[in-house]
Design a protein around this motif. Structure first.
Motif, short mmCIF file in Angstrom:
data_model
loop_
_atom_site.label_atom_id
_atom_site.label_comp_id
_atom_site.label_asym_id
_atom_site.label_seq_id
_atom_site.Cartn_x
_atom_site.Cartn_y
_atom_site.Cartn_z
N UNK A 147 0.83 -1.20 0.00
CA UNK A 147 0.00 0.00 0.00
C UNK A 147 0.86 1.25 0.00
N UNK A 148 0.45 2.23 -0.79
CA UNK A 148 1.20 3.48 -0.82
C UNK A 148 1.07 4.25 0.49
N UNK A 149 -0.07 4.10 1.17
CA UNK A 149 -0.35 4.93 2.35
C UNK A 149 0.51 4.55 3.54
N UNK A 150 0.61 3.25 3.86
CA UNK A 150 1.32 2.87 5.08
C UNK A 150 2.34 1.76 4.87
N UNK A 151 2.67 1.46 3.62
CA UNK A 151 3.67 0.45 3.27
C UNK A 151 3.29 -0.95 3.74
N UNK A 152 2.02 -1.16 4.04
CA UNK A 152 1.54 -2.47 4.46
C UNK A 152 1.42 -3.39 3.26
N UNK A 153 1.85 -4.66 3.41
CA UNK A 153 1.75 -5.64 2.33
C UNK A 153 0.47 -6.45 2.49
N UNK A 154 -0.53 -6.24 1.65
CA UNK A 154 -1.77 -7.02 1.76
C UNK A 154 -1.50 -8.52 1.60
N UNK A 155 -2.06 -9.31 2.49
CA UNK A 155 -1.80 -10.75 2.50
C UNK A 155 -2.44 -11.48 1.34
N UNK A 156 -3.33 -10.81 0.58
CA UNK A 156 -4.01 -11.50 -0.52
C UNK A 156 -3.08 -11.77 -1.69
N UNK A 157 -1.91 -11.10 -1.75
CA UNK A 157 -0.96 -11.33 -2.84
C UNK A 157 0.03 -12.41 -2.43
N UNK A 158 -0.13 -13.61 -3.00
CA UNK A 158 0.76 -14.71 -2.66
C UNK A 158 2.10 -14.60 -3.37
N UNK A 159 2.09 -14.10 -4.61
CA UNK A 159 3.33 -13.97 -5.37
C UNK A 159 3.14 -12.90 -6.43
N UNK A 160 4.21 -12.13 -6.71
CA UNK A 160 4.16 -11.07 -7.71
C UNK A 160 5.38 -11.21 -8.62
N UNK A 161 5.16 -11.22 -9.94
CA UNK A 161 6.24 -11.24 -10.92
C UNK A 161 5.98 -10.14 -11.94
N UNK A 162 7.04 -9.65 -12.58
CA UNK A 162 6.91 -8.55 -13.53
C UNK A 162 7.62 -8.90 -14.83
N UNK A 163 7.29 -8.14 -15.89
CA UNK A 163 8.00 -8.27 -17.15
C UNK A 163 9.33 -7.54 -17.04
N UNK A 164 10.07 -7.46 -18.15
CA UNK A 164 11.38 -6.83 -18.12
C UNK A 164 11.28 -5.36 -17.71
N UNK A 165 12.07 -4.97 -16.71
CA UNK A 165 12.00 -3.61 -16.19
C UNK A 165 12.48 -2.57 -17.19
N UNK A 166 13.37 -2.96 -18.09
CA UNK A 166 13.95 -1.99 -19.01
C UNK A 166 13.06 -1.67 -20.20
N UNK A 167 11.90 -2.32 -20.28
CA UNK A 167 10.99 -2.02 -21.38
C UNK A 167 10.15 -0.79 -21.07
N UNK A 168 9.62 -0.16 -22.13
CA UNK A 168 8.86 1.07 -21.96
C UNK A 168 7.60 0.83 -21.13
N UNK A 169 6.89 -0.24 -21.42
CA UNK A 169 5.70 -0.60 -20.67
C UNK A 169 6.03 -1.73 -19.70
N UNK A 170 5.35 -1.72 -18.56
CA UNK A 170 5.61 -2.72 -17.53
C UNK A 170 4.33 -3.49 -17.25
#
Length: 383
Positions: A147-170
């Motif tokens: 969360x942006x407000x209090x840096x709390x990590x919601x427990x509903x997200x079990x795992x997060x992965x992203x595409x290549x960071x160096x690309x224009x869109x993420x």
């Protein structure tokens, strides 16, 4: 005959900058600049890490979960391997540590395999580490939504992965409690529910590999998702009829593996410390054949003589040649059956599965559950 040492200061700035641009990680650039004063003057310092990425302004996936806490930001930690600077290859020890670098310049230290970490763990570490005192290698980046407000990590997200960071869109893919998978794209800032034919598959793991997202269900059925077009396809049929196991995806260079751990007869009782009794454990390892579009069971070589760490929200391979304290063809597995134990030290909930030879079954041990993580090595400098 005397050996003349090269004069690094004579290398032209253009060549040094060309080399620095090809270095894959921020830690590699820092190490490159540390060679001598000429390198530091010629190569600018890498930008500070942006963790968390509040500029992405990720909305909460209300269509995928009944909870709603507010806008999200993307944060990441890095798994580093520390090694003493002056040591032979056969005598060297390697220590793994998860570090989150904050925009303030401070760092947050976490458990290498578990999401949570006790304050006692951080208090027992040195107040600072000088990177010039060690060989430092980046193993893996680990992402999460907070969360942006209090840096709390919601427990509903079990795992997060992203595409290549160096690309224009993420693109961000999240495995959400309940077995749902959602994909968020920065071009339209919306979440898409990845549902296969309305069958309501319960997904167990997600990963980003070869510019595509992969998701696998509890029976081992695997789909790929193109992050640009959102087209998905079944890349491999189920590998097991049982849904009682733990499915994990892990990549090694260009190869993708599926590891399924399950109990044949599960009986687990807790006593003092780590005492307990287990039924028969089975671990199956599969390697993806993209041409045949199926998972091929791995018998010969098992894990290609490497070791694999299956953490709570990420997995990675290591080579025993670089990590003398790990066993080859060994699986270090985070096991949620130990989730009620005390977390004073890192990797306290890891069970070690290993094979003495290819034809034998899997053995397991808990006595050395955290020795490769704790205590810190004697060569770690406290100042």
């Amino acid at each position: 005959m005397a050996i003349t040492q090269p004069d690094w200061s004579t290398l032209p700035d253009l060549l040094l900058n060309a080399i620095a641009k090809r270095l894959p990680t921020r830690i590699d650039v820092l190490s490159f600049r540390a060679v001598c004063s000429s390198f530091r003057h010629s190569v600018p310092p890498p930008p500070q890490p942006l963790s968390p990425r509040s500029d992405l302004n990720i909305s909460f996936p209300q269509t995928l979960t009944p909870y709603h806490y507010g806008d999200l930001s993307l944060a990441h930690s890095t798994i580093y391997a520390f090694q003493p600077l002056h040591s032979t290859q056969h005598m060297a020890e390697t220590w793994l540590l998860k570090v989150e670098e904050l925009p303030s310049g401070k760092v947050r230290v976490g458990d290498p395999v578990f999401k949570l970490c006790s304050e006692k763990f951080s208090q027992l570490l040195p107040k600072s580490l000088n990177l010039l005192d060690y060989r430092v290698k980046e193993i893996l980046k680990v992402y999460r939504l907070q969360l942006q407000s209090n840096k709390f990590d919601p427990s509903c997200f079990r795992k997060v992965v992203i595409s290549n960071e160096d690309e224009l869109e993420l693109e961000v893919m999240a495995l959400i409690t309940g077995g749902k998978v959602g994909l968020w794209r920065s071009d339209n800032k919306t979440w898409t529910n990845i549902a296969v034919g309305g069958t309501g598959l319960y997904f167990e793991d997600v990963i980003y590999h070869k510019k595509k997202f992969f998701a696998t269900s509890s029976d081992g059925r695997t789909i790929t998702v193109d992050p640009k077009s959102l087209n998905f396809a079944e890349i491999a049929p189920p590998v097991t009829k049982s849904n009682e196991g733990l499915i994990s995806l892990v990549k090694s260079l260009d190869d993708l593996y599926l590891i399924n751990k399950y109990w044949l007869e599960k009986y687990n009782k807790f006593g003092l410390g780590f005492e307990g009794e287990y039924g028969t454990v089975r671990v199956d390892v599969f390697k993806l054949d993209e041409v045949r579009r199926e998972w091929i069971k791995v018998n010969h070589g098992i894990l290609e003589n490497k070791a694999v760490f299956l953490g709570e929200d990420y997995s990675f391979f290591v080579s025993p040649e670089d990590f003398p304290r790990v066993k080859k063809n060994c699986i270090y597995l985070y096991d949620k059956d130990f989730s009620r134990l005390d977390f004073d030290y890192p990797a306290v909930c890891v069970v070690n599965f290993y094979k003495e030879d290819e034809d034998a079954g899997w053995n397991y041990e808990m006595s050395s559950y955290s020795k490769i993580f704790w205590p810190p090595p004697t060569w770690l400098k406290v100042n």
